[in-house]
Design a protein around this motif. Structure first.
Motif, PDB file in Angstrom:
ATOM      1  N   LEU A   1       0.807  -1.218   0.000  1.00 30.45           N
ATOM      2  CA  LEU A   1       0.000   0.000   0.000  1.00 30.45           C
ATOM      3  C   LEU A   1       0.851   1.285   0.000  1.00 30.45           C
ATOM      4  CD1 LEU A   1      -2.740   1.466   0.339  1.00 30.45           C
ATOM      5  CD2 LEU A   1      -2.554   1.037   2.780  1.00 30.45           C
ATOM      6  N   PRO A   2       1.911   1.372   0.833  1.00 29.41           N
ATOM      7  CA  PRO A   2       2.742   2.595   0.805  1.00 29.41           C
ATOM      8  C   PRO A   2       3.317   2.882  -0.572  1.00 29.41           C
ATOM      9  CG  PRO A   2       3.290   1.237   2.697  1.00 29.41           C
ATOM     10  CD  PRO A   2       2.359   0.437   1.866  1.00 29.41           C
TER      11      PRO A   2
ATOM     12  N   LYS B   1      -6.143   3.714  -4.871  1.00 28.79           N
ATOM     13  CA  LYS B   1      -7.111   2.784  -4.270  1.00 28.79           C
ATOM     14  C   LYS B   1      -7.540   1.730  -5.288  1.00 28.79           C
ATOM     15  CE  LYS B   1      -9.086   6.361  -1.318  1.00 28.79           C
ATOM     16  NZ  LYS B   1      -8.273   7.456  -1.894  1.00 28.79           N
ATOM     17  N   ILE B   2      -7.882   2.202  -6.512  1.00 25.85           N
ATOM     18  CA  ILE B   2      -8.305   1.273  -7.569  1.00 25.85           C
ATOM     19  C   ILE B   2      -7.160   0.318  -7.904  1.00 25.85           C
ATOM     20  CG2 ILE B   2      -9.087   1.108  -9.970  1.00 25.85           C
ATOM     21  CD1 ILE B   2     -11.241   2.341  -8.343  1.00 25.85           C
TER      22      ILE B   2
ATOM     23  N   ALA C   1      -8.434  -1.445   3.737  1.00 25.61           N
ATOM     24  CA  ALA C   1      -7.052  -0.994   3.599  1.00 25.61           C
ATOM     25  C   ALA C   1      -6.950   0.127   2.577  1.00 25.61           C
ATOM     26  CB  ALA C   1      -6.171  -2.174   3.187  1.00 25.61           C
ATOM     27  N   ALA C   2      -7.655  -0.049   1.420  1.00 26.97           N
ATOM     28  CA  ALA C   2      -7.578   0.952   0.359  1.00 26.97           C
ATOM     29  C   ALA C   2      -8.141   2.288   0.828  1.00 26.97           C
ATOM     30  CB  ALA C   2      -8.343   0.460  -0.870  1.00 26.97           C
TER      31      ALA C   2
ATOM     32  N   GLY D   1     -15.219   1.655   4.409  1.00 26.51           N
ATOM     33  CA  GLY D   1     -13.947   1.380   5.075  1.00 26.51           C
ATOM     34  C   GLY D   1     -13.472   2.611   5.834  1.00 26.51           C
ATOM     35  N   PHE D   2     -13.589   3.782   5.148  1.00 23.77           N
ATOM     36  CA  PHE D   2     -13.228   5.058   5.805  1.00 23.77           C
ATOM     37  C   PHE D   2     -14.077   5.273   7.055  1.00 23.77           C
ATOM     38  CE2 PHE D   2     -15.161   9.268   6.247  1.00 23.77           C
ATOM     39  CZ  PHE D   2     -14.103   9.938   6.835  1.00 23.77           C
ATOM     40  N   MET D   3     -15.384   4.986   6.928  1.00 24.17           N
ATOM     41  CA  MET D   3     -16.304   5.190   8.044  1.00 24.17           C
ATOM     42  C   MET D   3     -15.856   4.376   9.263  1.00 24.17           C
ATOM     43  SD  MET D   3     -20.429   4.874   7.726  1.00 24.17           S
ATOM     44  CE  MET D   3     -20.848   3.450   8.678  1.00 24.17           C
TER      45      MET D   3
END
Lengths: 270, 284
Positions: free
Chosen positions: B141-142, B155-156, B226-227, B237-239
């Protein structure tokens, strides 16, 4: 009669597992004429499947020549229809579409291909199952579809690789009679392999007996039981006849003699 | 012949009055019905949850009551969360998953088929895929952020990478599992290479590809949270991540329930697709 399929000194060598070569076919000579049913008979490992695969073009030969109507065989083609032991129908297509497959490949119109396929399904007695899925049919019915499919492209010769080997003996007899009826109606030239002496004698106009290690043709019989059956329609009398029984025992003896394992068998029967 | 056929019987046995129906035992659970048992399990779990929380055996910070979660859900439906409506969060997540799944299918199927059929394709694609696909998406991810920034692209890309491998590998397994006789049969019916591919290879691989897609969608949901860690302002996911910062356990529960519902719905649709597209699966 004209020679349709000519096999001259055909040999096939495979690499053996521990190094060296296995002679699966060793200088095989065979001529098949139009309208004959030639049956290759032998125990497993005698090279009969290798021979069929070579004629079908699935397997190149190491030496010799195989020609169909004078043309050397190099790859599979629609001029040689193949019926496999394990049916190879496409499960996502209906019975009718399976039979029409070769015609679709040839680029015939959808309607014409279906019309021809329907006629062939009638020939093998499955017109009521045209829209069934292959997995809804019994093993014997699937093989009938396989025969119809192989006939669809109107091949010069029909190659049958132990087509009824996986069927029970009652279905097997029905299928043999069906094949004889298809043969008498279409006059198709057929090359069939089997390990059943009874089947070979019932179906063949000619029987070639093969022996293993190396794979060779050790005997050839021109016989008339199948033509006799077409006249009288009764296997009972034919199979109980002295000629049938005598020939069956002669061939049985031949195959046992040529088999290296026959010593074990004679040791058992003291 | 008398010493060969020693005796001969003809049938004529009497029929039994009440036939006792028997069946062979199954090695596994067979076709036994499990729905009622599963339903009971769910009800018991809910009851235990309700009991544990209403008896105040754990603090609400660790485990809110069912009523609190429902209240919070209603509140989020009505007022939204973090300056966005619930629908905006859900659609943001669904869009990411769908676009990534479409990309993964569009790339994974052709690459997988090529790898199953061609020595060069297999040789070229095998090392990178085998290298990256066992990695947890959080590990690379980084890199996605450094290379692609903090927008939608990273993210995509992360989701697509996670979903690509299972689809590609299953497409490959699908064509490699095609029986040789099936191909030989087509060749002896006069098929050319393209017809063998279109009429035999592709449909034969379809059941495996659909299985791969199901695994991929599962992996996709797993990677979604994770994204959406990457500077998101929208998404389920953010929520969840945002709520955890404020120790809003009930919101976390709402988020989890929403993801579970959609994941279940996706899986159900894919199973239905399997029944419609490959009814022959397991029958041949």
């Amino acid at each position: 009669m004209n020679v349709m399929l000519k096999i001259q000194n055909a040999s096939v060598y495979f690499a053996a597992r521990g190094g060296g070569t296995v002679k699966a076919l060793d200088h095989v000579n065979l001529e098949i004429h139009t309208g004959e049913i030639v049956v290759a008979l032998g125990a497993s490992g005698c090279g009969k499947s290798t021979l069929l695969n070579a004629i079908a073009g699935f397997l190149p030969i190491s030496a010799g020549a195989i020609t169909l109507d004078g043309q050397r065989i190099e790859r599979p083609g629609a001029d040689r229809g193949v019926v496999f032991q394990k049916d190879t129908l496409l499960p996502w297509k209906s019975v009718l579409d399976n039979v029409a497959l070769g015609l679709d490949f040839a680029g015939l119109s959808h309607a014409v291909a279906r019309e021809n396929a329907a006629g062939l399904l009638k020939l093998v007695g499955l017109e009521d199952f045209a829209h069934s899925a292959p997995y809804e049919l019994s093993g014997g019915m699937r093989q009938r579809v396989g025969i119809a499919r192989a006939l669809a492209t109107n091949p010069a010769i029909l190659l049958m690789d132990e087509p009824f080997g996986a069927l029970d003996s009652f279905t097997r007899e029905q299928m043999q009679e069906l094949l004889i009826s298809v043969w008498s109606k279409t006059g198709k030239t057929i090359f069939l392999i089997t390990h059943s002496i009874d089947e070979a004698l019932s179906l063949g106009t000619h029987v070639v007996v093969m022996s293993p290690r190396p794979g060779r043709i050790i005997a050839r019989y021109d016989i008339g039981f199948v033509r006799h059956f077409l006249k009288c329609g009764d296997w009972g009398t034919i199979k109980a006849s002295t000629e049938f029984i005598r020939l069956r025992e002669t061939i049985r003896g031949l195959i046992h003699q040529s088999d290296p394992q026959s010593e074990i068998r004679s040791a058992v029967h003291v | 012949m008398s010493d060969i056929i020693l005796a001969e019987f003809k049938s004529g046995t009497a029929a039994e009055d009440t036939p006792r129906i028997v069946a062979m035992h199954n090695a596994d659970i067979g076709n036994g019905k499990t729905k009622l048992i599963s339903l009971a399990t769910i009800l018991i779990l809910l009851a235990v949850w309700w009991l544990v929380t209403s008896l105040k055996l754990v603090t609400p910070l660790f485990l809110p009551t069912p009523a609190e979660v429902v209240t919070q859900l209603v509140a989020i439906i009505e007022d939204g969360y973090a300056n966005a409506t619930l629908w905006q969060h859900v659609s943001a997540s669904l869009l990411r998953i769908s676009v990534s799944a479409a990309l993964a299918l569009a790339l994974g199927i052709p690459v997988g088929l090529a790898m199953g059929l061609n020595r060069w394709a297999k040789g070229i694609f095998d090392p990178p895929i085998e290298f990256y696909w066992p990695l947890p998406p959080l590990a690379y991810l980084p890199l996605m952020i450094i290379w692609l920034g903090i927008g939608e692209t990273s993210k995509i890309a992360l989701l697509t990478l996670a979903m690509f491998a299972p689809i590609c590998l299953s497409a490959q397994a699908g064509v490699r599992g095609v029986p040789l006789e099936r191909v030989n049969a087509a060749l002896s019916l006069g098929a050319n290479q393209w017809q063998v591919f279109g009429a035999i290879m592709l449909p034969s691989a379809l059941p495996e590809i659909l299985t791969g897609l199901r695994i991929a969608v599962g992996v996709g949901w797993g990677t979604l949270v994770a994204a959406e860690l990457i500077a998101s302002t929208r998404g389920i996911g953010f929520m969840i991540m945002s709520a955890s910062h404020f120790l809003a356990t009930d919101v976390v529960f709402v988020g989890i329930a929403i993801i579970a519902t959609f994941a279940f719905a996706f899986s159900y649709v894919l199973r239905w697709l399997e029944i419609v597209l490959v009814p022959w699966k397991g029958k041949h």
